[in-house]
Design an enzyme around this catalytic site. Structure first.
Site, PDB file in Angstrom:
ATOM      1  N   GLU A 459       0.854  -1.187   0.000  1.00 30.04           N
ATOM      2  CA  GLU A 459       0.000   0.000   0.000  1.00 30.04           C
ATOM      3  C   GLU A 459       0.891   1.237   0.000  1.00 30.04           C
ATOM      4  O   GLU A 459       1.099   1.830  -1.031  1.00 30.04           O
ATOM      5  CB  GLU A 459      -0.952  -0.030   1.202  1.00 30.04           C
ATOM      6  CG  GLU A 459      -2.010   1.067   1.120  1.00 30.04           C
ATOM      7  CD  GLU A 459      -3.259   0.768   1.904  1.00 30.04           C
ATOM      8  OE1 GLU A 459      -3.396  -0.325   2.467  1.00 30.04           O
ATOM      9  OE2 GLU A 459      -4.115   1.659   1.962  1.00 30.04           O
ATOM     10  N   GLU A 733      -2.070   0.631  13.369  1.00 33.81           N
ATOM     11  CA  GLU A 733      -3.246   1.029  12.597  1.00 33.81           C
ATOM     12  C   GLU A 733      -4.523   0.791  13.399  1.00 33.81           C
ATOM     13  O   GLU A 733      -5.435   1.603  13.406  1.00 33.81           O
ATOM     14  CB  GLU A 733      -3.303   0.214  11.297  1.00 33.81           C
ATOM     15  CG  GLU A 733      -4.533   0.499  10.444  1.00 33.81           C
ATOM     16  CD  GLU A 733      -4.454  -0.158   9.083  1.00 33.81           C
ATOM     17  OE1 GLU A 733      -3.716  -1.147   8.947  1.00 33.81           O
ATOM     18  OE2 GLU A 733      -5.123   0.320   8.154  1.00 33.81           O
TER      19      GLU A 733
HETATM   20  C1  RAM Z   1      -6.428   2.280   4.607  1.00 32.76           C
HETATM   21  C2  RAM Z   1      -5.198   3.091   4.804  1.00 32.76           C
HETATM   22  C3  RAM Z   1      -5.361   4.434   5.399  1.00 32.76           C
HETATM   23  C4  RAM Z   1      -6.752   4.949   5.417  1.00 32.76           C
HETATM   24  C5  RAM Z   1      -7.612   4.355   4.355  1.00 32.76           C
HETATM   25  C6  RAM Z   1      -9.033   4.827   4.374  1.00 32.76           C
HETATM   26  O1  RAM Z   1      -6.234   1.423   3.521  1.00 32.76           O
HETATM   27  O2  RAM Z   1      -4.285   2.333   5.498  1.00 32.76           O
HETATM   28  O3  RAM Z   1      -4.826   4.537   6.679  1.00 32.76           O
HETATM   29  O4  RAM Z   1      -6.670   6.327   5.233  1.00 32.76           O
HETATM   30  O5  RAM Z   1      -7.607   2.976   4.399  1.00 32.76           O
END
Ligand code: RAM
Length: 872
Positions: A459, A733
């Protein structure tokens, strides 16, 4: 002569003003002096042979360059001296700094883009070279260089710089950054050679989570222009052109940002970038077109190796694998001291952020292989560090190592944008100090050329929402302005092609099949990030440059809101993403509906643009009106006349309070209800990406400081400190990326290095330690520490544009409060003691204060209070 010294002048937001793109760069300087209360009343700037003469002005930050503009390649030395209020004599001159322009016009470029002929296999790495003869001595030489891919250039066998992963990632269709290198010392009269190591990088490699590569093109290319000035005034120019040759048979067999790199030393080509190397077997390059109008000079520092960390331990896993622990989740790569071994010996290094039940936990990496391989040639030991990749990791698994792997055989090399560190924080609770350290590491790992969500999986995108919430913290910890200015320029460029809609991530790639739509809290980065940078640096020029982007975003956002600002179209939005109530497989299922969040954000962003209009002397009336309409809509739809918000959620209250959406008569009740909500949530986080950064501030401002401290000091899941108790060294996260039993969260996205939830550090800086700007650029500073239950001391420092500001407090015996502050020269400060006394003024210098306060007490739990932790 006074006791005042002036540090070397800086130009714009450059760390090294070599090859800059501004013709009249604004200049700043920092004064240091022990003279208490010192204030500048005048300065004199010398730019080359031009002098400003004595200018009666207190300005020292981003002062206009009134000298004639720089031409391409032009270099001028700059220095300044200053006068203080009571100084008859000026200070000594600051040390001279040379400010040098890059190639400012497309016409300056004679180089052609050259592409190596690539084999069918993916992730091939090419070497490109040519030789040339200099028939006169060298007086000065500059290499202007960039690539489609990532490159390293060498001259006569030596690297031209310590920059890595150049040219980084920009929206290449709009902007490709070149860098200027002083290579005077690397050339000699006679034969010379230049070489380029070129990998796919962001340009041609895999990007994003769809398994697609080649987003910008499937062929790499290099563009170099070497300009050598001779003592007789003549110039030799050597550029990439049809005379270059290339090979993909060099030692680096493959390299990908996500997959890692393979080197086979049996294919080594010693001397390939030095004169005399036989490249007869190499292939001529292909010359291609590149729009020189897209070439831009950088506004911020490049990516560099910023630290080298030793291995903490080499261990054997339950299944018998050799594991390396760095003791810190970081971003970069390993440097291996490879032993001698039979030719063909293959050593494989797999990376991961965590262990799961003692084994490498690679599932969070998704499709990123993060594997480096070295093949030995049997010709003795070697040191190897991959060149064109990076990993997010704390652990590595090493297989194939001949003999026993010792900790000293490996080192971790930390990579990120080489930003100046500007902020620190510590306090009496080691877990909170560690939390802060984790925020710093989270930032370092994710400020690798662009601000990314995460650095490890497939990502690594410049998600706008993540930076929107983290920008205040980021700009305290490091000087981010140059780097983010580049990112914001890309944001604006992408946005122009999407009718004002700010893409979810910048640079934008059409990864998903649906069209971009205005995303609350994500697109708002277009407004929030420039505004934060303005607040923290005083840079109105940056605000002016982003004005069109800011206003276009508001228009696009308002269009989605519809005539009645009720977001009638429905549909999807990230909203309060990753609310703790959202199940692992549905991060958008928040307690607070996205329309509520969106209405609040519309009000806040529209008002911010109205404020920016005021700063810039523009008409912001329609934004101010929109802001008030959105606030009124929020109240009508979501707030009872008494101030109760429609959703029993921390986020809903925090938005209402922090974005100033309530009537004065509603605030107090709403503040109490927020505190009650946090209590009902067991003093746990119960919010997502957009709400969480507001909750502690909302509580503080509502007079519920103790509740904010309870939230901060909570150690059960979910909380900021839960991860710390689990041994985290970065911000995760998800609050429970690692579950209490040591299993990785089953959710699809489980990064262990995501800075968004680290946004609480801004509250630590401003409120717990108590150091905040009271005027743009910290020209006025507010020291207002708020001691709360559970902490007995805190301290913070910040390198403001005027010099170091610091704050440090201690609470003894629960009631004796002592405060120390340092106010930088040329600024003023207000000091607000926590005893409720009137604010005091403080001038430049060090000041100590004491007072007696009421002992901070933990929040009283009602008798029937249900604490989920106690019943777990
Ligand atoms: C995830 C990402 C990010 C977020 C989006 C909406 O894939 O890691 O942190 O902003 O989603």
């Amino acid at each position: 002569m006074s006791d005042v010294t002036v540090a070397p002048v800086t130009a714009e937001h450059h760390r090294e003003p070599l090859g800059i793109g501004e013709t009249t760069p604004r200049l700043s300087w920092v004064t240091s002096t022990d003279l208490p209360g010192w204030r500048q009343v005048a300065y004199e700037l010398e730019i080359g042979t031009w002098s400003s003469g004595r200018v009666d002005s207190a300005d020292s930050v981003l002062v206009p360059w009134d000298a004639p503009p720089l031409a391409s390649r032009e270099r001028r030395t700059v220095r300044v001296r200053v006068w203080g209020e009571d100084d008859a004599e000026p200070s000594a001159w600051s040390e001279e700094v040379a400010v040098e322009a890059g190639l400012l016009s497309p016409a300056d470029w004679s180089a052609r883009l050259v592409r190596p002929v690539l084999p069918a296999r993916e992730e091939a790495v090419a070497l490109l070279r040519r030789e040339f003869v200099l028939d006169r001595p060298v007086a000065r030489a500059r290499l202007y260089a960039t690539a489609q891919g990532v490159y390293e250039a060498e001259l006569n066998g030596a690297a031209v710089s310590d920059v890595v992963l150049a040219p980084g990632w920009t929206s290449y269709r709009h902007r490709l950054r070149y860098r200027t290198h002083d290579v005077t010392g690397l050339l000699t009269e006679g034969p010379n050679a230049i070489g380029v190591h070129l990998a796919e990088g962001w340009f041609a490699g895999y990007l994003g989570f769809t398994g697609k590569r080649g987003w910008y093109g499937d062929r790499t290319g290099a563009l170099l222009q070497l300009e050598v000035d001779h003592p007789d005034g003549s110039r030799t120019v050597v550029t990439t052109d049809g005379a270059w040759r290339s090979t993909t048979d060099g030692p680096t067999v493959r390299s990908g940002l996500y997959s890692g790199e393979t080197v086979d030393f049996r294919r080594d080509l010693p001397g390939w970038s030095a004169p005399g190397f036989d490249d007869a077997a190499w292939t001529p390059v292909e010359v291609a077109d590149l729009d020189a109008a897209t070439l831009v000079a950088p506004t911020g520092p490049p990516v560099r190796r910023t630290q080298v960390l030793p291995v903490r331990a080499v261990t054997t896993s339950p299944s018998g694998r050799v594991l390396v622990d760095l003791g810190q989740n970081l971003v970069g790569r390993l440097r291996l001291s490879l032993p001698d071994g039979p030719a063909g010996t293959e050593i494989t290094v797999r990376h991961a952020e965590v262990l799961e039940h003692g084994e490498l936990g690679t599932r969070p990496l998704k499709a990123a292989r993060a594997t480096d391989v070295a093949v030995l040639d049997g010709r003795g030991p070697r040191t190897w560090e991959p060149r064109s990749t990076f990993h997010g990791f704390r652990y590595a698994e090493v297989t194939g190592w001949p003999g026993e792997l010792r900790p000293e055989d490996l080192q971790a090399v930390v990579l990120h944008t080489d930003m100046r560190r500007t902020g620190t924080f510590t306090c009496s609770d080691p877990d909170v100090s560690r939390l802060h350290e984790n925020v710093v590491w989270g930032m370092r790992g994710n400020f690798l050329d662009i601000p990314t969500d995460c650095p490890q999986r497939d990502e690594r995108l410049g998600w706008t929402g993540d930076l929107q919430v983290f920008a205040p913290t980021a700009s305290f910890l490091h000087d981010t302005t140059g780097m983010l200015r580049s990112w914001l320029t890309d944001l604006a460029a992408e946005q122009r092609e999407l009718d004002g809609v700010v893409p979810m991530y910048v640079p934008f790639l059409p990864l998903l099949p649906f069209p971009q739509q205005p995303e609350t809290g994500w697109g708002d980065a277009a407004v929030v990030v420039p505004w934060v940078l303005y607040q923290r640096t005083g840079d109105t020029g940056l605000l002016a440059a982003q004005w069109d982007s800011m206003t276009a975003w508001i228009d696009a956002f308002a269009a989605r809101a519809g005539e009645h600002l009720d977001f009638p179209g429905g549909g999807f939005s990230f909203g309060d993403w990753l609310d703790t109530a959202a199940p692992p497989d549905n991060p958008a299922a928040a307690r607070t509906p996205w329309q509520c969040v969106a209405t609040a954000y519309l009000a806040r962003s529209a008002r911010t643009v109205a404020q920016a209009a005021e700063v810039l002397g523009r008409d912001g009336a329609r934004f101010a009106q929109l802001g008030e309409r959105a606030a009124a809509r929020f109240r009508a739809e979501y707030v009872s006349p008494n101030g109760r918000v429609a959703f029993p959620s921390q986020t809903a209250y925090a938005l209402a309070l922090e974005f100033d959406l309530l009537e004065p008569g509603q605030r107090e009740h709403a503040g109490r209800l927020l505190a009650q909500q946090v209590l009902a949530d067991g003093f746990h986080i119960a919010s997502g990406f957009l709400g969480t950064p507001l909750v502690t501030d909302a509580l503080t401002n509502a007079g519920e400081l103790a509740t904010a401290y309870e939230l901060l000091l909570q150690r059960g899941n979910p909380s900021w400190l839960y991860a710390v108790t689990m041994g985290a060294t970065t911000i995760w996260e998800r609050w429970d990326s690692m579950l209490p039993d040591g299993t990785i969260n089953p959710g699809e996205m489980t990064s262990f290095n995501h800075y968004a939830f680290g946004a609480v550090a801004d509250w630590l800086h401003r409120t717990v330690a108590g150091l905040a700007p009271a005027a743009p650029g910290y020209r006025r500073i507010r020291f207002a520490p708020r001691p709360g239950p559970g902490l007995t001391s805190a301290a913070a420092t910040h390198e403001t544009p005027y010099g170091t500001a610091s704050v440090s407090w201690a609470l003894t015996g629960g009631t004796a409060f002592a405060l120390d502050v340092v106010v930088p020269p040329n600024t003023t400060a207000e000091v607000v003691l926590p005893d409720g006394s009137a604010p005091r003024e403080a001038g430049p210098g060090r000041h100590a204060f004491t007072c007696t306060i009421e002992e901070p007490r933990p929040v009283e739990r009602p008798a029937l209070f249900f604490d989920p932790d106690a019943h777990a």
